[in-house]
Design a protein around this motif. Structure first.
Motif, PDB file in Angstrom:
ATOM      1  N   TRP A 117     134.994  49.875 -19.035  1.00 37.43           N
ATOM      2  CA  TRP A 117     136.021  49.694 -18.034  1.00 37.43           C
ATOM      3  C   TRP A 117     135.796  50.679 -16.901  1.00 37.43           C
TER       4      TRP A 117
ATOM      5  N   TRP B 100     132.153  48.200 -25.102  1.00 47.45           N
ATOM      6  CA  TRP B 100     133.418  47.969 -24.399  1.00 47.45           C
ATOM      7  C   TRP B 100     133.373  48.901 -23.199  1.00 47.45           C
TER       8      TRP B 100
ATOM      9  N   GLY C 136     139.446  46.406 -19.582  1.00 46.38           N
ATOM     10  CA  GLY C 136     138.078  46.488 -20.063  1.00 46.38           C
ATOM     11  C   GLY C 136     137.460  45.129 -20.361  1.00 46.38           C
ATOM     12  N   GLN C 137     136.157  45.161 -20.589  1.00 46.02           N
ATOM     13  CA  GLN C 137     135.391  43.963 -20.909  1.00 46.02           C
ATOM     14  C   GLN C 137     134.365  44.292 -21.982  1.00 46.02           C
ATOM     15  N   TRP C 138     133.965  43.265 -22.734  1.00 46.68           N
ATOM     16  CA  TRP C 138     132.914  43.395 -23.739  1.00 46.68           C
ATOM     17  C   TRP C 138     131.590  42.944 -23.157  1.00 46.68           C
TER      18      TRP C 138
END
Length: 81
Positions: A42, A40, A48-50
């Motif tokens: 950001w 995870w 955030g992003q995976w």
């Protein structure tokens, strides 16, 4: 008294002009029960992003490419849980 257990894993970062390669080498605790890995990430105050990690050519080291990572959290995933 609470028992605190620490788990160690190695993290390697390779920067380039387009994306950053993130390398992760988990220890045996992380790899139990057919685990797979994700990160995870950001940048600043952004959402955030995976990113899923895949095993590299070198067994036991996982890699992903992401742009501008400033904050990272590595997660051990298990199917069905």
């Amino acid at each position: 008294m609470k028992k605190i257990t620490l788990f160690f894993a190695a993290l390697f970062v390779a920067m380039s002009a387009f994306a950053t390669k993130i390398y992760f080498k988990p220890d045996s605790y992380w790899t139990n029960n057919n685990a797979w890995f994700a990160v995870w990430y950001w940048e600043g105050n952004a959402n955030g992003q995976w990113a899923n990690m895949t095993e590299s050519e070198v067994t036991g080291i996982y890699v992903t490419e992401i742009e501008n990572p400033q904050n990272l959290i590595f997660v051990s995933m298990k199917d069905g849980k």
